[in-house]
Scaffold this motif. Structure first.
Motif, PDB file in Angstrom:
ATOM      1  N   MET A   1       0.839  -1.201   0.000  1.00 34.82           N
ATOM      2  CA  MET A   1       0.000   0.000   0.000  1.00 34.82           C
ATOM      3  C   MET A   1       0.876   1.255   0.000  1.00 34.82           C
ATOM      4  SD  MET A   1      -2.821   1.324   2.806  1.00 34.82           S
ATOM      5  CE  MET A   1      -3.826  -0.140   2.639  1.00 34.82           C
ATOM      6  N   LYS A   2       0.498   2.232  -0.850  1.00 34.70           N
ATOM      7  CA  LYS A   2       1.196   3.521  -0.858  1.00 34.70           C
ATOM      8  C   LYS A   2       0.391   4.521  -0.042  1.00 34.70           C
ATOM      9  CE  LYS A   2       3.718   3.290  -5.257  1.00 34.70           C
ATOM     10  NZ  LYS A   2       5.059   3.728  -4.941  1.00 34.70           N
ATOM     11  N   LYS A   3       1.087   5.423   0.642  1.00 34.87           N
ATOM     12  CA  LYS A   3       0.433   6.476   1.403  1.00 34.87           C
ATOM     13  C   LYS A   3       1.060   7.816   1.038  1.00 34.87           C
ATOM     14  CE  LYS A   3       0.691   4.977   5.764  1.00 34.87           C
ATOM     15  NZ  LYS A   3       0.374   4.950   7.226  1.00 34.87           N
ATOM     16  N   LEU A 134     -10.803  10.840 -12.278  1.00 36.41           N
ATOM     17  CA  LEU A 134     -10.982  12.280 -12.097  1.00 36.41           C
ATOM     18  C   LEU A 134     -11.008  12.660 -10.619  1.00 36.41           C
ATOM     19  CD1 LEU A 134     -11.574  15.108 -13.213  1.00 36.41           C
ATOM     20  CD2 LEU A 134     -13.995  14.476 -13.310  1.00 36.41           C
ATOM     21  N   ALA A 135     -11.626  11.816  -9.805  1.00 32.46           N
ATOM     22  CA  ALA A 135     -11.804  12.145  -8.383  1.00 32.46           C
ATOM     23  C   ALA A 135     -10.504  12.086  -7.594  1.00 32.46           C
ATOM     24  CB  ALA A 135     -12.840  11.217  -7.755  1.00 32.46           C
ATOM     25  N   HIS A 136      -9.413  11.609  -8.195  1.00 32.64           N
ATOM     26  CA  HIS A 136      -8.132  11.640  -7.480  1.00 32.64           C
ATOM     27  C   HIS A 136      -7.749  13.088  -7.175  1.00 32.64           C
ATOM     28  CE1 HIS A 136      -5.869  13.182 -10.940  1.00 32.64           C
ATOM     29  NE2 HIS A 136      -4.836  13.305 -10.133  1.00 32.64           N
ATOM     30  N   ASP A 137      -8.214  13.993  -8.024  1.00 29.28           N
ATOM     31  CA  ASP A 137      -7.901  15.408  -7.845  1.00 29.28           C
ATOM     32  C   ASP A 137      -8.870  16.056  -6.860  1.00 29.28           C
ATOM     33  OD1 ASP A 137      -6.451  17.876  -8.727  1.00 29.28           O
ATOM     34  OD2 ASP A 137      -8.449  18.426  -9.417  1.00 29.28           O
ATOM     35  N   ASN A 212      -1.534  -0.605 -16.123  1.00 29.13           N
ATOM     36  CA  ASN A 212      -1.913  -1.686 -15.213  1.00 29.13           C
ATOM     37  C   ASN A 212      -2.010  -1.144 -13.785  1.00 29.13           C
ATOM     38  OD1 ASN A 212       0.754  -1.507 -14.217  1.00 29.13           O
ATOM     39  ND2 ASN A 212       1.482  -3.088 -15.634  1.00 29.13           N
ATOM     40  N   GLU A 213      -2.316  -2.023 -12.833  1.00 29.86           N
ATOM     41  CA  GLU A 213      -2.538  -1.567 -11.457  1.00 29.86           C
ATOM     42  C   GLU A 213      -1.284  -0.963 -10.837  1.00 29.86           C
ATOM     43  OE1 GLU A 213      -4.239  -4.843  -9.352  1.00 29.86           O
ATOM     44  OE2 GLU A 213      -6.240  -4.555 -10.213  1.00 29.86           O
ATOM     45  N   ASP A 214      -0.112  -1.535 -11.108  1.00 33.68           N
ATOM     46  CA  ASP A 214       1.122  -0.986 -10.547  1.00 33.68           C
ATOM     47  C   ASP A 214       1.414   0.402 -11.117  1.00 33.68           C
ATOM     48  OD1 ASP A 214       1.571  -3.216  -8.968  1.00 33.68           O
ATOM     49  OD2 ASP A 214       2.815  -4.216 -10.464  1.00 33.68           O
ATOM     50  N   LEU A 215       1.222   0.537 -12.431  1.00 33.68           N
ATOM     51  CA  LEU A 215       1.504   1.823 -13.070  1.00 33.68           C
ATOM     52  C   LEU A 215       0.531   2.896 -12.593  1.00 33.68           C
ATOM     53  CD1 LEU A 215       3.089   3.541 -15.063  1.00 33.68           C
ATOM     54  CD2 LEU A 215       1.580   2.716 -16.895  1.00 33.68           C
ATOM     55  N   ILE A 216      -0.763   2.580 -12.503  1.00 38.11           N
ATOM     56  CA  ILE A 216      -1.728   3.603 -12.087  1.00 38.11           C
ATOM     57  C   ILE A 216      -1.499   4.010 -10.640  1.00 38.11           C
ATOM     58  CG2 ILE A 216      -3.605   2.093 -11.293  1.00 38.11           C
ATOM     59  CD1 ILE A 216      -3.892   5.404 -13.269  1.00 38.11           C
ATOM     60  N   ALA A 221       0.013   8.290  -7.116  1.00 35.28           N
ATOM     61  CA  ALA A 221       0.800   8.727  -5.959  1.00 35.28           C
ATOM     62  C   ALA A 221       1.603   9.977  -6.292  1.00 35.28           C
ATOM     63  CB  ALA A 221       1.726   7.595  -5.501  1.00 35.28           C
ATOM     64  N   ARG A 222       2.217  10.008  -7.479  1.00 29.36           N
ATOM     65  CA  ARG A 222       3.013  11.173  -7.866  1.00 29.36           C
ATOM     66  C   ARG A 222       2.128  12.399  -8.138  1.00 29.36           C
ATOM     67  NH1 ARG A 222       7.914   9.609 -11.905  1.00 29.36           N
ATOM     68  NH2 ARG A 222       8.331  11.831 -11.512  1.00 29.36           N
TER      69      ARG A 222
END
Length: 308
Positions: A1-3, A134-137, A212-216, A221-222
């Protein structure tokens, strides 16, 4: 998991990114909340609820009072009538100041549910659970609002969430148009404040099927880290947070004139990017290499000229 950590003047919280987070909401609530909630109130929409609402509800402790309400899918739900209805349902459910509201859905759900959380009993805690790119923003930064006939997001507040739970697995049920809607905000962050990230995107994301899931997870995160940095420096948009509005002046106008939902937010904003850059070139007598940007974004199906 990334935080990813988000710091504001009076509040700090984390964005959790991983696949399958919807099955661990109860566990994450215990980690990110100082006090156990008296109850949980979940707001979702008619598209997302049939897919994921049950998973989220089943992940919560059985001794916790949980209720939910579903709004119609689409920008039209960011209205005074739906805002009032959500308050009515919250009152019927007996929410108090120790309750937690979970916004499970895209930007529309996050905006209106967050505004309800900001105003119910003068403000209760809430969790953003974005289900779209879109909702990531919109899920980060605490800007919550509803629309008015005379303007988008004109009635709202600044109300930071307690956390953002981003289940990246849910993104892969989205149609391509929804990826276009959100990816514009991703590369916007690079375009305005992180040239290396923008160039990295151009090299690593050639089309949506290549993600893919790793790339997204890395992409999000960035991108979110850039948004978090801006919010930490300027929570209430008195200075550099306005940079995040690149392309949005014209973009919002296109959305309003064409009718909300006819053209996605991201598609409208890309047209706004190009317009703003052309205006900047003319005003500042500089070269922003607009043709290369247009060539790249058109490979994803974006339009770059103002519609008739």
């Amino acid at each position: 998991m990334k935080k990813v950590q988000v710091n504001t003047k009076n509040h700090e919280y984390h964005v959790y990114l991983d696949k399958g987070i919807r099955f661990r909401v109860g566990e994450l609530l215990s980690e990110c909340l100082k006090d156990k909630p008296s109850s949980v109130f979940i707001v979702s929409d008619s598209t997302v609820a049939p897919l994921y609402l049950k998973d989220v509800m089943n992940s919560l402790p059985t001794d916790l009072s949980v209720s939910s309400v579903i709004i119609p899918s689409g920008e039209q739900s960011k209205s005074f009538s739906e805002y009032e209805r959500l308050h009515t349902e919250a009152l019927k459910a007996g929410l108090d100041r120790k309750s937690v509201l979970i916004a499970l859905g895209g930007g529309v759900v996050g905006d209106i549910a967050g505004f309800v959380a900001a105003t119910y009993m003068r403000g209760i805690r809430f969790i953003q659970m974005p289900t779209t790119l879109l909702a990531h923003d919109s899920s980060v930064g605490g800007k919550v609002a509803i629309n008015h006939a005379l303007g988008k997001n004109m009635i709202g507040a600044f109300h930071q969430p307690e956390a953002v739970f981003y289940d990246t697995e849910m993104l892969f049920s989205l149609p391509e148009r929804e990826w276009r809607a959100g990816f514009a905000e991703v590369f916007k962050h690079g375009l305005i404040l992180d040239h290396s990230f923008f160039e990295w995107l151009k090299e690593n994301v050639t089309d949506f099927t290549s993600i893919n899931e790793d790339l997204i997870t890395d992409v999000l995160a960035r991108s979110i880290a850039i948004k978090a940095k801006v919010v930490s420096e300027d929570e209430r948009e008195q200075g550099i947070r306005a940079y995040l509005n690149l392309g949005h002046t014209l973009g919002h106008a296109i959305e309003a004139v064409s009718g909300y939902g006819k053209i996605t937010h991201g598609e409208a904003v890309v047209i706004g990017f190009v317009f703003a850059m052309k205006l900047s070139e003319k005003h500042f007598h500089t070269n922003l290499d607009i043709p290369s940007l247009i060539t790249w974004v058109e490979t994803f199906g974006y339009e770059t000229v103002i519609p008739s």
